[in-house]
Design an enzyme around this catalytic site. Structure first.
Site, PDB file in Angstrom:
ATOM      1  N   ASP A 243     -20.739  65.084  37.045  1.00  0.00           N
ATOM      2  CA  ASP A 243     -21.710  64.052  36.648  1.00  0.00           C
ATOM      3  C   ASP A 243     -21.113  63.023  35.707  1.00  0.00           C
ATOM      4  O   ASP A 243     -21.668  61.942  35.526  1.00  0.00           O
ATOM      5  CB  ASP A 243     -22.921  64.707  35.994  1.00  0.00           C
ATOM      6  CG  ASP A 243     -23.673  65.530  37.020  1.00  0.00           C
ATOM      7  OD1 ASP A 243     -23.237  66.669  37.289  1.00  0.00           O
ATOM      8  OD2 ASP A 243     -24.652  65.016  37.583  1.00  0.00           O
ATOM      9  N   ASN A 253     -20.441  68.954  34.433  1.00  0.00           N
ATOM     10  CA  ASN A 253     -21.046  69.293  35.731  1.00  0.00           C
ATOM     11  C   ASN A 253     -22.139  70.330  35.489  1.00  0.00           C
ATOM     12  O   ASN A 253     -22.375  70.757  34.354  1.00  0.00           O
ATOM     13  CB  ASN A 253     -19.974  69.803  36.706  1.00  0.00           C
ATOM     14  CG  ASN A 253     -20.503  69.876  38.135  1.00  0.00           C
ATOM     15  OD1 ASN A 253     -21.146  68.939  38.605  1.00  0.00           O
ATOM     16  ND2 ASN A 253     -20.263  70.967  38.827  1.00  0.00           N
TER      17      ASN A 253
HETATM   18  C1  LIG Z   1     -21.554  64.611  43.893  1.00  0.00           C
HETATM   19  S1  LIG Z   1     -22.622  65.297  42.821  1.00  0.00           S
HETATM   20  C2  LIG Z   1     -21.846  65.978  41.411  1.00  0.00           C
HETATM   21  C3  LIG Z   1     -22.869  66.487  40.474  1.00  0.00           C
HETATM   22  O1  LIG Z   1     -23.891  65.546  40.329  1.00  0.00           O
HETATM   23  C4  LIG Z   1     -23.452  67.825  40.924  1.00  0.00           C
HETATM   24  O2  LIG Z   1     -22.438  68.778  40.976  1.00  0.00           O
HETATM   25  C5  LIG Z   1     -24.505  68.214  39.939  1.00  0.00           C
HETATM   26  O3  LIG Z   1     -24.215  68.791  38.906  1.00  0.00           O
HETATM   27  C6  LIG Z   1     -25.863  67.779  40.238  1.00  0.00           C
HETATM   28  O4  LIG Z   1     -26.788  68.150  39.259  1.00  0.00           O
HETATM   29  P1  LIG Z   1     -28.323  67.864  39.526  1.00  0.00           P
HETATM   30  O5  LIG Z   1     -28.984  68.381  38.278  1.00  0.00           O
HETATM   31  O6  LIG Z   1     -28.701  68.611  40.755  1.00  0.00           O
HETATM   32  O7  LIG Z   1     -28.501  66.368  39.663  1.00  0.00           O
END
Ligand SMILES: CSC[C@@H](O)[C@@H](O)C(=O)COP(=O)(O)O
Length: 363
Positions: A243, A253
């Site tokens: 993220d 992440n």
């Molecule tokens: C290509 S997406 C990478 C990250 O966004 C993913 O691994 C993640 O942690 C997503 O978290 P989320 O809380 O589902 O939005």
């Protein structure tokens, strides 16, 4: 990517030419619900409630949210309001701020009468850029899987991934899953260990759904199984998404990623992180100290949602009545635990020198 033969992106403009369509990710894998978003408040709700989620995707959807806001009021004040409001929806993924800043920069100096058309064009450019970027991440990650396959002919390459960093988390193809799809399509035998990813189960629900629809062999495991699998030689490589990556290569992440990186280091398993340029935060050097970690509601921990035997989607409580719960949604894996980064420009070390080598124009 395709669901039962029909190609989808994770966000697109409806046939009416202006409203925005998404797949409701809170209903997957049980139901395929296409939602229609018609104003910026609905977009904000979709991001907050995680009907859309995944760092690159929330950036692209927020960009369309700006376009929807400007349809009602194309003034500079309305533009600034929409950017500020959408930017508050989730704190950790930097792609959200990146996309909104790009929209603001493109639109701010335009006459109000030109803003709506320009906003849709810019949102589409962001979406197209993400899809192409993710396709290239796949190309650049593929050699890692090829090398492992060459070392164990006739056997599957075992990849472990956490959360969902597939096409549902991006506009198309995904980040961590993109090399996996390309390897599978190239005939490399692949098997993916899919961490369930409590509390919201993005692995069990979304990654397993995607891989299944693409025909990639996979096994869902409890989040705590990874260390054991690595100790027993059952994981050749970990690949996760992110993220936010600091300019020094620290990786935020989904919660639990750090523990996988620790287990990988202890067992000599390579731990790679796949990301698009829009996930790098050049302003931040120390991920643990500086990246804001989203705290989400306790109910995500105390409760579980799933499908009953008779097909209803229901939420049940699994924690003891009355026990409080904490829900930090992300963690930071220090760069020293990361074997390398896979980007649309190639692979590099998780370090400032590595990132600057690929992005010499960075601030
Ligand atoms: C290509 S997406 C990478 C990250 O966004 C993913 O691994 C993640 O942690 C997503 O978290 P989320 O809380 O589902 O939005």
């Amino acid at each position: 990517m395709k669901i039962d033969g029909t190609p989808y992106r994770s966000v697109w403009v409806d046939a009416d030419g202006w409203s925005v369509r998404i797949l409701d990710q809170t209903r997957l894998p049980w139901q395929l619900d296409l939602l229609r978003l018609t104003d910026e408040d609905q977009v904000a709700h979709a991001i907050r409630s995680m009907q859309v989620r995944g760092a690159p995707l929330i950036g692209a959807v927020a960009a369309y949210g700006v376009a929807l806001a400007l349809r009602a009021d194309a003034s500079t004040a309305a533009l600034d309001r929409a950017v500020a409001m959408l930017g508050e929806t989730r704190p950790t993924a930097i792609n959200l701020r990146w996309a909104l800043e790009r929209m603001r920069a493109r639109l701010h100096n335009l006459p109000a009468a030109e803003r709506v058309a320009a906003a849709y064009a810019e949102a589409l450019a962001i979406a197209d850029d993400d899809a192409e970027t993710c396709r290239r991440i796949g190309e650049n990650g593929l050699p890692l899987l090829r090398e492992i396959a060459a070392r164990k002919p006739g056997e599957a390459v075992n990849v472990l991934t956490h959360c969902n960093a597939g096409w549902l988390a991006t506009v198309d193809y995904g980040t961590a899953l993109s090399p996996i799809y390309q390897a599978h399509d190239a005939g490399i035998p692949i098997h993916v260990w899919v961490d369930e990813t409590r509390p919201r189960n993005q692995g069990a629900a979304l990654t397993a759904f995607e891989l299944g629809k693409h025909g990639v062999r996979h096994t869902v495991v409890a989040d705590n199984a990874g260390g054991h699998l690595m100790q027993h030689g059952q994981v050749d490589i970990c690949i996760v998404g992110t993220d936010r990556v600091t300019r020094t290569g620290d990786v935020a992440n989904k919660i639990g990623t750090y523990l996988k990186a620790l287990a990988a280091r202890d067992n000599g398993v390579p731990f790679w992180v796949a990301l698009p340029h829009s996930t790098i935060d050049w302003r931040v050097a120390d991920g643990v100290a500086e990246i804001p970690i989203e705290e989400r509601g306790a109910a995500e921990v105390t409760d579980l949602t799933g499908r009953t035997a008779d097909g209803r989607i229901e939420t049940v409580r699994v924690a003891a009545e009355g026990s409080p719960a904490a829900n930090p949604a992300f963690d930071v894996t220090p760069a020293r635990l990361v074997s390398g980064l896979i980007t649309e420009r190639g692979r590099c070390a998780a370090s400032e020198a590595g990132l600057r080598g690929l992005y010499p124009e960075a601030p």
